[in-house]
Scaffold this active site. Structure first.
Site, PDB file in Angstrom:
ATOM      1  N   PRO A  61       0.691  -1.336   0.031  1.00  0.00           N
ATOM      2  CA  PRO A  61      -0.054   0.052   0.232  1.00  0.00           C
ATOM      3  C   PRO A  61       0.867   1.283  -0.447  1.00  0.00           C
ATOM      4  CG  PRO A  61      -1.125  -1.201   2.146  1.00  0.00           C
ATOM      5  CD  PRO A  61       0.588  -1.886   0.913  1.00  0.00           C
ATOM      6  N   GLU A  62      -0.421   2.004  -0.749  1.00  0.00           N
ATOM      7  CA  GLU A  62       1.448   3.536  -0.820  1.00  0.00           C
ATOM      8  C   GLU A  62       0.898   4.629  -0.230  1.00  0.00           C
ATOM      9  OE1 GLU A  62       4.183   3.783  -1.643  1.00  0.00           O
ATOM     10  OE2 GLU A  62       5.153   1.857  -3.035  1.00  0.00           O
TER      11      GLU A  62
END
Ligand SMILES: [Zn+2]
Length: 269
Positions: free
Chosen positions: A2-3
């Site tokens: 997850p960014e």
């Protein structure tokens, strides 16, 4: 992994579900995450969630004078489910808030559930984080000042979370394309005008990703929590050999600091 955009989409999805609600129960099924889940979190019942903020890729669930710090690590996701939903093997942490349940699933256990009293910004994990890319603090002047003493390539510089948080590999390549700057250019050689273009490009790139993920928000409750980033249309990332969307020149790939960088040799100087 997850960014920042995915974390921000998660935050936006959680706020209307959780803000203003009272925590009625906590369960920790597996305390061995990236750091041990502290026993303090078990005392959260009775507190009210006043808001959910984001700092870098950390979610801060504000509960009065204390804050639950959540991080999705490599593979984590947060979902809001009906209470009583059976927990799967990788569902390590639940927060019960009356008629809804916040559940952390994290197969690789690199995520974090921590507790901080008082000034959360001073927490050791947050105190040294760089400037927020979507805040007004990241502007031409500030980026120009930040880059002055750095000979390293600008692509590499952008990915250092102690200077700017949340600009991962994909977003660094994409932002540099939008700004028309070569990823190999030394950070300190950027002009004020280039810093202006780059600061804007970083914001535009991240906001586009948030919008793309935002389209999955309506399915957030009960869905698997994963935002739809695969469908995102990149300008250069993962497009080696394909034609530049602006000038048709083949996109090139190079390795910088063991990470792949993609760029258009004609559009980026
Ligand atoms: Zn091009």
């Amino acid at each position: 992994m997850p960014e920042l955009p995915e974390v921000e989409v998660t935050r936006r999805g959680l706020v209307p579900q959780l803000a203003g609600r009272k925590i009625s129960g906590v369960s920790v099924r597996e305390p061995r995450l990236r750091w041990p889940v502290p026993r303090d979190v078990l005392a959260l019942a009775g507190r009210t969630v006043s808001g959910i903020r984001r700092r870098g890729k950390y979610l801060l669930v504000d509960c009065g004078d204390g804050h639950l710090i959540l991080h999705l690590g490599m593979s984590g996701s947060l979902r809001v489910l009906p209470p009583g939903t059976p927990a799967g093997k990788h569902d390590h942490f639940d927060l019960l808030l009356g008629d809804r349940l916040l559940r952390l699933r994290d197969p690789r256990r690199f995520g974090a559930v921590l507790w901080a009293e008082g000034d959360v910004a001073a927490h050791p994990l947050l105190a040294h984080l760089g400037v927020e890319p979507l805040s007004a603090a990241l502007n031409a002047k500030h980026l120009h000042a930040l880059t002055r003493s750095h000979r390293i390539a600008i692509k590499h510089f952008l990915m250092d979370g102690k200077r700017i948080v949340g600009v991962g590999n994909i977003y660094a390549s994409e932002s540099l394309f939008r700004a028309g700057i070569s990823p190999r250019k030394a950070a300190k050689k950027l002009s004020l005008q280039q810093c202006s273009r780059l600061a804007k490009a970083i914001k535009t790139t991240l906001q586009a990703a948030i919008r793309a993920g935002g389209s999955t928000l309506r399915d957030f409750v009960g869905a698997d929590g994963g935002a739809g980033y695969a469908q995102q249309r990149h300008y250069v990332y993962d497009r080696a050999g394909k034609n530049c969307r602006r000038c048709r020149t083949p996109i090139r790939k190079l390795t910088q600091g063991q990470r792949s960088t993609y760029f258009c040799p004609s559009c980026q100087k």
